[in-house]
Design an enzyme around this catalytic site. Structure first.
Site, PDB file in Angstrom:
ATOM      1  N   CYS A   1     -62.260  37.653 -58.683  1.00 40.25           N
ATOM      2  CA  CYS A   1     -62.299  39.073 -59.028  1.00 40.25           C
ATOM      3  C   CYS A   1     -63.214  39.757 -58.010  1.00 40.25           C
ATOM      4  O   CYS A   1     -63.533  39.176 -56.973  1.00 40.25           O
ATOM      5  CB  CYS A   1     -62.787  39.286 -60.461  1.00 40.25           C
ATOM      6  N   ALA A   2     -63.662  40.955 -58.283  1.00 40.41           N
ATOM      7  CA  ALA A   2     -64.474  41.689 -57.314  1.00 40.41           C
ATOM      8  C   ALA A   2     -65.904  41.177 -57.244  1.00 40.41           C
ATOM      9  O   ALA A   2     -66.491  41.098 -56.169  1.00 40.41           O
ATOM     10  CB  ALA A   2     -64.476  43.173 -57.640  1.00 40.41           C
TER      11      ALA A   2
END
Length: 562
Positions: free
Chosen positions: A466-467
């Protein structure tokens, strides 16, 4: 409202393309790589100066002892970021180059750091400029990294190199291969500094700061912060990870302002810079993008729908620590016309109120960097120095966000309640929907379903990206727990997109969380070269997988068999 959202969605491909820009990504990944340094240094600031608030002051020798680690970490952060940004950009460029003709990222890191030191030097005769080795030199660090990698790219693609006989060992040949691009980089960056000094009478780093000062001042005003932080929420609402677009553009000034605020406090002055990393993490995105800290509690306590109550209960803990995807996609909030106005307006209202507290009431702004997973109210209090106004502000923001979200929540709850009462869902389907957010009911349903048809005896390693590594942890933990329960030979690890490249060969499957799903094509170039399977997920689908371990294992099995 639906028409407005439809029009916004039409621009989604364009904004996704921006979020995949290799220069913006290099800035973001460069900061992520240096984040341990930033957080480590803040510990010493807290120890050295927080006691002052309670009437205790360390003597000068103790302060000097505590500040030395800070000065040699945060004090040289631009120097470090010059290297990490160059490394990230090199990785992105290498994806487009032949595997047999790659840029040496070690060499670009060294060239970028060396070139940055030239641009940040005190005078033409030499000498390090300590003032520009820290946050004030971040823009120069980015420029040095971008120029460096592009020079190397030009040389490598056109085979501008010193060729060595085949008998020479590869490591020695690589040294000579890097000599020309390294030399060109340093010469070009040095020329830029000489031009700056001869035209403006100051060094390159000072020129950049002088030219951009009006822009930074405007960004700190009401209009600037409205546009910047409104964009965060707007992009996320249509399914694009807003920080990937906006944050790299403001990263340099947000971290520099934290340092400026700290120096103002040290000088006995008012820390008044609004646009800071702390304001972004704990004011604007308190509880995650959309200022959603209060939303799970509201779903849990202020709704009548069983489904909404269950979603609230399941989302409270992760959202409290800034991981709000369970409520974003579980409710859902994103792409839900009912929540468009509060999702965009709550962050803007928060930053307006914060600016009022700083400008009018005299509250100090953020002067310390803290982990983004720090709960919002605690981050406000700690990041601004434990002032009395910080406690008041935290309470005010909670109340304001509740008031903003409440009328829209009631409308949405009535819609869901009507669906539940009208029998649009069968009893079995209702149980399955609720089970995604209720462990007890999920267990009951799982007893009715068959176990996974075949168990893998060979260890399968899964990487979930994910980020920032928070959202990916939800699915990774779900897979680990389910694999243990069903005896499947699977292990999963959570990571952040951009810091995955060195560990990628260890995995057989990579799963992209919704916030980084737009990077699928870029990621596929990497995984295809290594023979690794790649899968992307959508919001609601991802949340269901995190709540249903068997479904998560089935998803993995399907991806590996395709």
């Amino acid at each position: 409202m639906n028409g407005l959202i439809t029009q916004i969605e039409k621009g989604k491909p364009f904004f996704e393309k921006i979020s995949r820009n290799i220069y913006l990504r290099a800035i973001r990944d460069g900061f992520i790589a240096s984040m341990p340094v930033i957080l480590f240094s803040s510990i010493f600031l807290l120890i050295a100066y927080v006691p002052n608030i309670f009437g205790f002051t360390w003597n000068e020798s103790v302060v000097a002892l505590l500040m030395k680690p800070y000065n040699y970490t945060m004090g040289v952060i631009a120097l470090l970021v010059a290297g990490t940004t160059a490394k990230s950009l090199t990785d992105s460029v290498n994806r487009k180059l032949e595997s047999t003709n790659q840029i040496n990222f070690i060499s670009t890191m060294l060239a970028s750091i060396t070139g940055f030191l030239l641009l940040a030097s005190d005078n033409i005769e030499g000498g390090f400029a300590s003032g520009f080795l820290g946050t004030k030199g971040l823009l120069t660090a980015f420029i040095a990294a971008f120029i460096t990698v592009n020079i190397y790219k030009l040389c490598v693609k056109n085979n501008v190199t010193i060729r060595m006989p085949e008998e020479v060992p590869p490591n020695i040949s690589q040294v000579f291969k890097d000599v020309i691009p390294f030399t060109l980089t340093i010469i070009i960056l040095y020329i830029l500094d000489i031009i700056a000094r001869n035209t403006m009478g100051i060094g390159f780093s000072e020129v950049i700061g002088t030219l951009l000062a009006p822009l930074f001042t405007a960004a700190d005003g009401y209009l600037g912060i409205t546009i910047i932080f409104g964009a965060f929420a707007l992009f996320w609402f249509v399914g694009i990870h807003g920080p990937s677009i906006v944050e790299p553009a403001i990263a340099a000034i947000t971290y520099a302002n934290v340092e400026t605020n700290f120096q103002l406090l040290q000088a006995g002055e008012h820390a008044d810079k609004i646009l800071t990393s702390g304001a972004q993490m704990f004011i604007v995105t308190m509880g995650g993008t959309g200022a959603t800290l209060v939303v799970p509690f509201m779903f849990m306590w202020m709704t009548k729908s069983k489904r909404n109550k269950a979603i609230g209960r399941a989302s409270v803990i992760p959202t409290f620590f800034g991981v709000n995807e369970p409520i974003l996609f579980g409710a859902p909030l994103v792409l839900n016309p009912v929540f468009f106005i509060p999702f965009i307006f709550a962050p803007i209202a928060n930053i307006w109120i914060f600016k009022f507290f700083v400008d009018v009431l005299g509250m100090n702004s953020f002067s310390v960097n803290l982990p983004w997973t720090t709960p919002g109210p605690l981050g406000i209090v700690m990041g601004t120095g434990f002032g009395i106004w910080a406690f008041v502000l935290a309470l005010v923001l909670i109340v304001v966000d509740i008031l903003i979200y409440y009328p829209f929540l009631k409308v949405y709850d009535e819609q869901i309640l009507e669906e539940e009462l009208s029998g649009n869902y069968s009893d079995e389907l209702k149980d399955k929907v609720t089970a995604n957010f209720n462990t007890a009911k999920a267990d009951a349903i799982l007893e009715k379903t068959s176990t996974i048809e075949s168990k893998r005896t060979k260890q399968t390693n899964i990487l979930v990206l994910c980020a920032g590594g928070g959202t990916s942890g939800l699915l990774a933990n779900s897979l680990i727990k389910a694999a243990k329960e069903y005896g499947d030979s699977i292990t999963a690890v959570a990571g952040s997109y951009g810091s995955h490249r060195e560990i990628l060969p260890q995995y057989q499957l990579v799963i992209l969380a919704p916030q980084v799903a737009s990077n699928y094509e870029d990621m596929k170039e990497e995984t295809d070269k290594l023979g690794i399977k790649l899968a992307r997920t959508e919001g609601t689908q991802y949340i269901k997988l995190t709540r249903d371990g068997q479904a998560a294992l089935d998803f993995v099995k399907q991806q590996l068999e395709d």
